[in-house]
Design a protein around this motif. Structure first.
Motif, PDB file in Angstrom:
ATOM      1  N   THR A 171       1.199  -1.188   0.028  1.00 51.01           N
ATOM      2  CA  THR A 171      -0.200   0.473   0.149  1.00 51.01           C
ATOM      3  C   THR A 171       0.885   1.445   0.134  1.00 51.01           C
ATOM      4  O   THR A 171       0.473   2.134  -0.188  1.00 51.01           O
ATOM      5  CB  THR A 171      -1.082  -0.060   1.197  1.00 51.01           C
ATOM      6  N   PRO A 209      -0.676   3.597  -4.614  1.00 50.72           N
ATOM      7  CA  PRO A 209      -1.181   4.229  -4.301  1.00 50.72           C
ATOM      8  C   PRO A 209      -2.991   3.794  -4.336  1.00 50.72           C
ATOM      9  O   PRO A 209      -3.890   3.681  -3.590  1.00 50.72           O
ATOM     10  CB  PRO A 209      -0.930   5.668  -5.104  1.00 50.72           C
ATOM     11  N   ALA A 210      -3.114   3.487  -5.400  1.00 52.89           N
ATOM     12  CA  ALA A 210      -4.452   2.513  -5.927  1.00 52.89           C
ATOM     13  C   ALA A 210      -4.833   1.723  -4.546  1.00 52.89           C
ATOM     14  O   ALA A 210      -6.571   1.568  -4.300  1.00 52.89           O
ATOM     15  CB  ALA A 210      -4.622   2.276  -7.586  1.00 52.89           C
ATOM     16  N   GLN A 256      -3.227   1.321  -1.612  1.00 58.04           N
ATOM     17  CA  GLN A 256      -3.802   2.161  -0.239  1.00 58.04           C
ATOM     18  C   GLN A 256      -5.248   2.753  -0.802  1.00 58.04           C
ATOM     19  O   GLN A 256      -5.895   2.420   0.289  1.00 58.04           O
ATOM     20  CB  GLN A 256      -2.673   3.016  -0.496  1.00 58.04           C
ATOM     21  N   ASP A 257      -5.477   3.806  -1.520  1.00 59.46           N
ATOM     22  CA  ASP A 257      -6.692   4.054  -1.399  1.00 59.46           C
ATOM     23  C   ASP A 257      -8.101   3.061  -1.667  1.00 59.46           C
ATOM     24  O   ASP A 257      -8.873   3.077  -0.825  1.00 59.46           O
ATOM     25  CB  ASP A 257      -7.467   4.802  -2.420  1.00 59.46           C
ATOM     26  N   TRP A 258      -7.855   1.921  -1.803  1.00 60.44           N
ATOM     27  CA  TRP A 258      -8.959   0.695  -1.810  1.00 60.44           C
ATOM     28  C   TRP A 258      -8.647   0.273  -0.623  1.00 60.44           C
ATOM     29  O   TRP A 258      -9.837  -0.127  -0.129  1.00 60.44           O
ATOM     30  CB  TRP A 258      -8.648  -1.015  -2.540  1.00 60.44           C
ATOM     31  N   VAL A 281      -7.704   2.089   2.787  1.00 59.40           N
ATOM     32  CA  VAL A 281      -8.723   2.808   2.809  1.00 59.40           C
ATOM     33  C   VAL A 281     -10.008   2.719   3.070  1.00 59.40           C
ATOM     34  O   VAL A 281     -10.689   2.401   3.979  1.00 59.40           O
ATOM     35  CB  VAL A 281      -7.711   4.284   2.858  1.00 59.40           C
ATOM     36  N   SER A 282     -10.566   2.604   1.874  1.00 56.38           N
ATOM     37  CA  SER A 282     -11.907   2.831   1.640  1.00 56.38           C
ATOM     38  C   SER A 282     -12.459   1.616   1.761  1.00 56.38           C
ATOM     39  O   SER A 282     -13.851   1.500   3.196  1.00 56.38           O
ATOM     40  CB  SER A 282     -13.027   3.317   0.521  1.00 56.38           C
TER      41      SER A 282
END
Length: 150
Positions: A25, A29-30, A32-34, A36-37
């Motif tokens: 992550t 970045p993608a 990591q975004d997934w 987090v959500s």
């Protein structure tokens, strides 16, 4: 080095998942975004690595304590004292931000490897112990280094 039995090897490798996930992550970045959500911010990057790293160092203190029970006298006392170092290290050295905490965890895991070697030299670990510990420590340190170096 001796062949590592399947159960400790599989469980040890499974225990690397939070470190590897944290490194991935950092690098994506993608992802990591997934993360987090889907999982929450505590379960990505440095947060999962530092939290889980402190847990694992504490767990390993318990493992070393168990090894210390296999010796007697002054050597046992030394073993008990050495066995609490990883947990105390995790407690005192994981504050101050993600880079500092991860750096201190790297040193903590490398120090733990030295303690593993000492207990192994005392003959209180399984014959395959150092093979497992070197493998796991190498991966943990590499994963933590991702956050320290980026």
């Amino acid at each position: 080095m001796t062949r590592i039995p399947a159960a400790p090897l599989i469980l040890g490798l499974a225990g690397l998942i939070p470190f590897v996930w944290g490194a991935l992550t950092y690098l994506s970045p993608a992802l990591q975004d997934w993360g987090v959500s889907a999982l929450g911010p505590r379960f990505v990057g440095p947060y999962i690595q530092v939290f889980y790293g402190a847990i694992i160092l504490s767990f390993m203190s318990g493992v070393l304590w168990g090894f210390a029970t296999k010796v007697e006298g002054a050597q046992a006392a030394t073993g008990y004292v050495l066995s609490v170092i990883p947990a105390l290290w995790a407690f005192f050295m994981t504050g101050g931000g993600p880079v500092g905490a991860a750096t201190n965890l790297i040193f903590g895991f490398l120090g733990l490897l030295l303690l593993d070697a000492a207990f192994s030299r005392w003959g209180v670990t399984p014959a395959w112990w150092m093979s497992l510990r070197i493998l796991l420590t190498t991966i943990v340190v590499a994963c933590l280094a991702v956050g320290v170096l980026l």
